[in-house]
Design a protein around this motif. Structure first.
Motif, PDB file in Angstrom:
ATOM      1  N   LYS A  55      39.602  61.330  41.486  1.00  0.00           N
ATOM      2  CA  LYS A  55      41.029  61.180  41.796  1.00  0.00           C
ATOM      3  C   LYS A  55      41.293  61.040  43.293  1.00  0.00           C
ATOM      4  CE  LYS A  55      42.877  63.668  37.787  1.00  0.00           C
ATOM      5  NZ  LYS A  55      43.766  64.763  37.348  1.00  0.00           N
ATOM      6  N   ASN A  56      40.260  60.994  44.102  1.00  0.00           N
ATOM      7  CA  ASN A  56      40.494  60.953  45.537  1.00  0.00           C
ATOM      8  C   ASN A  56      39.287  60.373  46.266  1.00  0.00           C
ATOM      9  OD1 ASN A  56      41.758  61.576  48.091  1.00  0.00           O
ATOM     10  ND2 ASN A  56      40.307  63.255  48.267  1.00  0.00           N
ATOM     11  N   GLY A  57      39.520  59.371  47.079  1.00  0.00           N
ATOM     12  CA  GLY A  57      38.492  58.901  48.000  1.00  0.00           C
ATOM     13  C   GLY A  57      37.632  57.755  47.525  1.00  0.00           C
ATOM     14  N   LEU A  58      37.279  57.706  46.247  1.00  0.00           N
ATOM     15  CA  LEU A  58      36.374  56.678  45.759  1.00  0.00           C
ATOM     16  C   LEU A  58      37.101  55.361  45.521  1.00  0.00           C
ATOM     17  CD1 LEU A  58      34.276  58.733  43.175  1.00  0.00           C
ATOM     18  CD2 LEU A  58      33.613  58.080  45.494  1.00  0.00           C
ATOM     19  N   THR A  59      36.435  54.259  45.824  1.00  0.00           N
ATOM     20  CA  THR A  59      36.962  52.931  45.539  1.00  0.00           C
ATOM     21  C   THR A  59      35.908  52.140  44.777  1.00  0.00           C
ATOM     22  OG1 THR A  59      36.170  52.120  47.681  1.00  0.00           O
ATOM     23  CG2 THR A  59      38.452  52.909  47.571  1.00  0.00           C
ATOM     24  N   LEU A  60      36.350  51.360  43.816  1.00  0.00           N
ATOM     25  CA  LEU A  60      35.440  50.589  42.971  1.00  0.00           C
ATOM     26  C   LEU A  60      35.984  49.178  42.780  1.00  0.00           C
ATOM     27  CD1 LEU A  60      34.796  53.261  40.178  1.00  0.00           C
ATOM     28  CD2 LEU A  60      33.205  52.631  42.012  1.00  0.00           C
ATOM     29  N   GLY A  61      35.086  48.230  42.596  1.00  0.00           N
ATOM     30  CA  GLY A  61      35.541  46.869  42.355  1.00  0.00           C
ATOM     31  C   GLY A  61      34.387  45.908  42.184  1.00  0.00           C
ATOM     32  N   GLY A  62      34.725  44.648  42.095  1.00  0.00           N
ATOM     33  CA  GLY A  62      33.717  43.616  41.929  1.00  0.00           C
ATOM     34  C   GLY A  62      34.341  42.246  42.027  1.00  0.00           C
ATOM     35  N   GLY A  63      33.497  41.246  41.876  1.00  0.00           N
ATOM     36  CA  GLY A  63      34.004  39.890  41.964  1.00  0.00           C
ATOM     37  C   GLY A  63      33.018  38.884  41.419  1.00  0.00           C
ATOM     38  N   ILE A  64      33.511  37.682  41.247  1.00  0.00           N
ATOM     39  CA  ILE A  64      32.685  36.576  40.770  1.00  0.00           C
ATOM     40  C   ILE A  64      33.059  35.325  41.553  1.00  0.00           C
ATOM     41  CG2 ILE A  64      34.317  36.032  38.904  1.00  0.00           C
ATOM     42  CD1 ILE A  64      31.878  35.130  37.246  1.00  0.00           C
ATOM     43  N   ARG A  65      32.060  34.554  41.907  1.00  0.00           N
ATOM     44  CA  ARG A  65      32.311  33.294  42.607  1.00  0.00           C
ATOM     45  C   ARG A  65      31.715  32.148  41.806  1.00  0.00           C
ATOM     46  NH1 ARG A  65      34.274  31.401  47.017  1.00  0.00           N
ATOM     47  NH2 ARG A  65      34.711  33.495  47.815  1.00  0.00           N
ATOM     48  N   ILE A  66      32.555  31.165  41.521  1.00  0.00           N
ATOM     49  CA  ILE A  66      32.144  29.976  40.792  1.00  0.00           C
ATOM     50  C   ILE A  66      32.427  28.770  41.673  1.00  0.00           C
ATOM     51  CG2 ILE A  66      32.418  28.632  38.680  1.00  0.00           C
ATOM     52  CD1 ILE A  66      33.551  31.152  37.360  1.00  0.00           C
ATOM     53  N   ARG A  67      31.389  28.169  42.178  1.00  0.00           N
ATOM     54  CA  ARG A  67      31.518  27.090  43.161  1.00  0.00           C
ATOM     55  C   ARG A  67      32.352  27.588  44.339  1.00  0.00           C
ATOM     56  NH1 ARG A  67      29.725  22.090  41.358  1.00  0.00           N
ATOM     57  NH2 ARG A  67      29.198  22.013  39.132  1.00  0.00           N
ATOM     58  N   GLY A  68      33.464  26.948  44.641  1.00  0.00           N
ATOM     59  CA  GLY A  68      34.285  27.372  45.768  1.00  0.00           C
ATOM     60  C   GLY A  68      35.392  28.326  45.407  1.00  0.00           C
ATOM     61  N   LEU A  69      35.409  28.780  44.155  1.00  0.00           N
ATOM     62  CA  LEU A  69      36.463  29.676  43.684  1.00  0.00           C
ATOM     63  C   LEU A  69      35.950  31.104  43.586  1.00  0.00           C
ATOM     64  CD1 LEU A  69      39.334  30.031  42.412  1.00  0.00           C
ATOM     65  CD2 LEU A  69      38.238  29.649  40.191  1.00  0.00           C
ATOM     66  N   GLY A  70      36.684  32.061  44.161  1.00  0.00           N
ATOM     67  CA  GLY A  70      36.304  33.464  44.094  1.00  0.00           C
ATOM     68  C   GLY A  70      37.409  34.299  43.481  1.00  0.00           C
TER      69      GLY A  70
END
Length: 267
Positions: free
Chosen positions: A229-244
């Motif tokens: 509940k405090n301090g941690l951050t989470l995430g992600g991503g995907i890149r397809i050609r020039g699109l992120g």
């Protein structure tokens, strides 16, 4: 954001206009970024940035920031209901950076406007940064934000808080996989305490047209209070050609969480 807001020593996309304008020299193509941040109490933060290399050593960028909030209840000095009010903020930034061999320098000028109910103020501020890149994957950056004038609210002058950030990052690449670790130190306004930030990103590229990234970090200066509940951050991503496409989540204890969604296009 998912890396605990540790981007001072990386700043390798169009959002460098905000994180460290010196990083714009890392752009190899024109890029536009859209970011939406949904905070608690229906506070919304919108950010649009465009960066473009001018030649092999120079780059420029422009960005617009909007901050809005739903209407809130208003009360007079006696505690009686007096309708409602809203708040609003915006900023227009223009940035330029130049690369001197392994060191880059950049500056961003921004016009700021804020309104709370029927009271408003405006001002001009500057951000200045430097970035060092080494062939080993090591990078170091420093940026000073909000160098500028004070804002006047109801005949009261308020200084824009000065922010100083310094960071170090290291990128390890093994074939199509890579790992980035970052550490930032931040000092804001008259606060003599330096706040710590730490984060990392792990990614894998499937050829030149597809890549997947996972990110995590912490942006609290009191590490013994880190929890779900405090301090941690989470995430992600995907890149397809020039699109992120990117996303992140950050909890704020009893206030709830902040959700960020981003879209970037490289031309």
């Amino acid at each position: 954001s998912a890396m605990g807001q540790t981007f001072t020593a990386i700043a390798d996309d169009g959002t460098a206009i905000y994180w460290n304008p010196a990083g714009l020299t890392q752009l190899r193509n024109a890029e536009i970024n859209f970011t939406h941040l949904q905070l608690f109490e229906d506070i919304r933060h919108e950010y649009v940035a465009y960066g473009q290399p001018l030649d092999e050593t120079d780059s420029m960028g422009i960005a617009v920031t909007l901050l809005t909030q739903k209407q809130l209840d208003k009360y007079d000095n006696q505690g009686n209901a007096a309708g409602n009010f809203s708040s609003y903020g915006e900023a227009l930034s223009m940035a330029y950076s130049h690369r001197f061999s392994s060191i880059s320098a950049g500056i961003a000028a921004k016009g700021i406007y804020q309104r709370i109910d029927d009271v408003s103020a405006s001002g001009i501020a500057f951000d200045a940064g430097m970035l060092y890149l080494h062939a080993s994957g090591l990078s170091m950056g420093v940026v000073i934000q909000n160098i500028g004038t004070s804002q006047k609210f109801n005949n009261i002058f308020e200084n824009i808080p000065l922010v100083v950030k310094a960071g170090i990052a290291w990128r390890l690449t093994i074939g199509s996989q890579y790992l980035i670790t970052n550490i930032d130190g931040i000092r804001t306004g008259n606060n003599k305490k330096v706040f710590g930030r730490i984060g990392g990103e792990a990614g894998i590229n499937f050829g030149e047209n597809l890549g997947i990234r996972l990110r995590a970090g912490s942006k609290t200066d009191n590490f013994d209070k880190i929890s779900e509940k405090n301090g941690l951050t989470l995430g992600g991503g995907i890149r397809i050609r020039g699109l992120g496409i990117d996303g992140s989540y950050e909890p704020f204890e009893d206030l709830g969480g902040a959700y960020r969604a981003g879209l970037s296009v490289r031309f």
